[in-house]
Every structure is written in C-alpha cells, then in structure tokens.
Enzyme design. Sequence first.
Site, PDB file in Angstrom:
ATOM      1  N   TYR A  48       0.589  -0.972   0.138  1.00 48.92           N
ATOM      2  CA  TYR A  48      -0.423  -0.187   0.037  1.00 48.92           C
ATOM      3  C   TYR A  48       0.395   1.156  -0.492  1.00 48.92           C
ATOM      4  CZ  TYR A  48      -3.613   3.283   1.411  1.00 48.92           C
ATOM      5  OH  TYR A  48      -5.186   4.180   1.760  1.00 48.92           O
ATOM      6  N   ASP A  62      -1.545  15.766   6.017  1.00 53.73           N
ATOM      7  CA  ASP A  62      -2.326  15.087   5.645  1.00 53.73           C
ATOM      8  C   ASP A  62      -2.887  15.987   5.435  1.00 53.73           C
ATOM      9  OD1 ASP A  62      -3.001  13.550   3.851  1.00 53.73           O
ATOM     10  OD2 ASP A  62      -3.748  11.973   5.534  1.00 53.73           O
ATOM     11  N   ASP A  89      -2.865   5.931  -2.344  1.00 53.57           N
ATOM     12  CA  ASP A  89      -3.328   6.907  -2.062  1.00 53.57           C
ATOM     13  C   ASP A  89      -3.744   8.038  -2.971  1.00 53.57           C
ATOM     14  OD1 ASP A  89      -5.352   8.706  -0.366  1.00 53.57           O
ATOM     15  OD2 ASP A  89      -4.396   9.001   1.223  1.00 53.57           O
ATOM     16  N   ASP A  91      -6.631  10.088  -3.125  1.00 55.31           N
ATOM     17  CA  ASP A  91      -7.061  11.451  -2.067  1.00 55.31           C
ATOM     18  C   ASP A  91      -8.222  11.685  -2.994  1.00 55.31           C
ATOM     19  OD1 ASP A  91      -4.898  11.438   0.073  1.00 55.31           O
ATOM     20  OD2 ASP A  91      -3.869  13.288  -0.927  1.00 55.31           O
ATOM     21  N   HIS A 116      -7.253   4.603  -4.526  1.00 54.02           N
ATOM     22  CA  HIS A 116      -8.828   5.061  -4.377  1.00 54.02           C
ATOM     23  C   HIS A 116      -8.673   6.278  -4.450  1.00 54.02           C
ATOM     24  CE1 HIS A 116      -7.401   5.630  -0.345  1.00 54.02           C
ATOM     25  NE2 HIS A 116      -6.760   4.482  -0.311  1.00 54.02           N
ATOM     26  N   GLU A 118     -11.493   9.302  -3.262  1.00 55.69           N
ATOM     27  CA  GLU A 118     -12.830   9.637  -1.807  1.00 55.69           C
ATOM     28  C   GLU A 118     -13.525  10.865  -1.978  1.00 55.69           C
ATOM     29  OE1 GLU A 118      -9.825  12.092   1.244  1.00 55.69           O
ATOM     30  OE2 GLU A 118      -8.937  10.254   0.913  1.00 55.69           O
ATOM     31  N   CYS A 126      -6.739  13.908   7.048  1.00 51.15           N
ATOM     32  CA  CYS A 126      -6.760  12.657   7.886  1.00 51.15           C
ATOM     33  C   CYS A 126      -7.997  11.794   8.067  1.00 51.15           C
ATOM     34  CB  CYS A 126      -6.499  11.948   8.252  1.00 51.15           C
ATOM     35  SG  CYS A 126      -5.845  10.792   9.528  1.00 51.15           S
ATOM     36  N   ARG A 161     -13.203   5.477  -2.021  1.00 53.29           N
ATOM     37  CA  ARG A 161     -12.906   5.339  -0.815  1.00 53.29           C
ATOM     38  C   ARG A 161     -14.086   6.361  -0.130  1.00 53.29           C
ATOM     39  NH1 ARG A 161      -8.511   7.976   3.604  1.00 53.29           N
ATOM     40  NH2 ARG A 161      -9.426   9.205   4.383  1.00 53.29           N
ATOM     41  N   GLU A 191     -14.024   4.061   5.095  1.00 58.94           N
ATOM     42  CA  GLU A 191     -12.351   4.774   6.360  1.00 58.94           C
ATOM     43  C   GLU A 191     -13.881   4.710   7.840  1.00 58.94           C
ATOM     44  OE1 GLU A 191     -10.531   5.009   7.720  1.00 58.94           O
ATOM     45  OE2 GLU A 191      -9.099   6.303   6.191  1.00 58.94           O
ATOM     46  N   ASN A 213      -9.140  -0.580   7.013  1.00 60.99           N
ATOM     47  CA  ASN A 213      -8.110   0.503   7.663  1.00 60.99           C
ATOM     48  C   ASN A 213      -7.526   0.270   8.963  1.00 60.99           C
ATOM     49  OD1 ASN A 213      -6.468   1.967   7.333  1.00 60.99           O
ATOM     50  ND2 ASN A 213      -7.442   3.528   6.999  1.00 60.99           N
TER      51      ASN A 213
END
Length: 304
Positions: A48, A62, A89, A91, A116, A118, A126, A161, A191, A213
């Site tokens: 990952y 983040d 990731d 974002d 992914h 989101e 985060c 996500r 998430e 996660n």
Amino acid sequence: MLYSEKTPAQKRADFRAALASGTLQKMPGAFNPLSARLIQNKGFDGVYISGAVIAADLGLPDIGLTTLTEVALRARQISRMTDLPTLVDADTGFGEPMNVARTVQELEDAGVSGLHIEDQINPKRCGHLDGKAVVDTDTAIKRINAAVSARRDPNLLIMARTDIRAVEGLAVAIDRMKALVDAGADAIFPEAMADLGEFEAVRTAIDVPVLANMTEFGKSELFTTDQLAGVGINLVIYPVSLLRLAMGAAERGLETILAEGSLQPEVKNMQTRARLYELLDYSAYNTFDTSIFNFQVPQGKGAS
C-alpha cells in the site's frame, strides 16, 4: 536485480485474481522502495502507498498539500521495485473530474495496480481526524465516473473511498457505497468504521471487494486478520505502520546518542549490513558485472 520482474499489466491481473480468491489480502504500507522490498520478502500479498506517509515523508501534514506529481513519483519508485501489486492513495483525485481523469492516467503510467478516490471535500484531511466534510453524492459519483472512464488498462482497480460514516452515520454511508459501486467502482474503502459489526454490515450490503484500514491511533479498533476474514473483508491495509515503527526506532537511536555518547546499545536492534545487502540483491549485481561490483557480499543475517 534492478526493477520488478513483472509488468504492471501482470501485477494488475494478479491483483484482480487475488481479490476474487476469497482470501484476505494483507498490504502493509511502504514508506520507501526499500520497505516495499521488505514487504515482498516477508511474504505479504501487496504493497500500500499511503498519502499520509508521502506527506509525512515530505515533512507535511496530511491535509491535501501534496501534489499529483509528488504522489505519482513515489508510486512509480515503489511499484517498480516489487513484484507485488501496489494500491495507492489518490486522495480526492487532486481536483475536479478532469483532474481525476489525469490522476488516473498518471498513476496508471506509474505502474500501480489500483488506486482509491475519496469523497471528502478538496482539500481533504486525514480520515481519522474529527471535523471532516464530504461532497454530495452527485459529486462523488462524478469523480468515480471520471476515474473509470480515464483508465486504459481495464484491470487497473478503481476503488472508491467514502468518509461519510463519521459525518452522517453508517446507513447513509452504505447508501453512498452502493451509489459508488453503481458508478463503476471496482472496490470499496469504508473509512473509520466504529466496530467489526459495521465492517460486516458493509460486507453484507456491498457486492464488490471491501477494504479495512487498520491504522494505529485511529477510529477503528485494530482487528486481527482472522477477525476481518471472518466477516468477509477482502483486503486489509496497514498504511502508516512501518513509518511509525521506523521513526520510533530512529527517535530512540538519537536519544541514545545524546544519553550514551554512542549507538553501541542500539546496534543489536539494527538491520545488519548483510541483511541490507540481501534485500538489495547485491549478489545479483556482482554476477551481472564483476568489473564494477567486485567485492564480497557478507553472508548471513548476523554479519555486520
């Protein structure tokens, strides 16, 4: 030697097959290419690539400060060093639908097996912090539509996500997940689930692979792989774990220098030179070109 023996296309096909196998796929987060080598060496299923880790590695929080260029560069560096599939990731896709489309093609060119996108507002934060905000369902769907339409390799996994659980509750989150699957998402990343029962509820409601996660110090309990497999989860990530372990060790080492005047007390905890050379496959470079690599590689994990 050098880079992965598998092409990105092979790794994407492998990833798809693994997610359909019924076996929980375990993917620790790599904080650099060498740690990806270690993850493969230890027998994990994939690697990952965390946006939070990339940001932290740059000394940034983040909160959406990293750029597509920075993420694609690190994704390429990690993906080319391992035969395992990589999931990155992405974002919020770094902007509006056209930006999402470019993000997908840049990361596809970087050699990842999946990514992914989101549904937080842009810039995001985060996923395990309070005060998150998410976009409306129509905007979330447009992001996934753009991602799916932009990919050129049909085996590139597009995962959606959603962070809406922490904002509007589980029932609304499940409705959004269903909408994202209808929009073309190949897998779902719910998430900040509150407990194992919520993961099970998502798994029951959704007919594509589901990710858990297991990040430390977050909203979710650190469930075991047996617990997650028991409720039908397909994939588990440990996004920041190796970075936290490495930085914890680094901090203890620096404190030891200040306290003891030497790192001798910590040498027993260090990776040996021989083990590092083993991970880097120095012997293969020796074999390939002895005119350049003409030294003896230390043998055994205990060698200095």
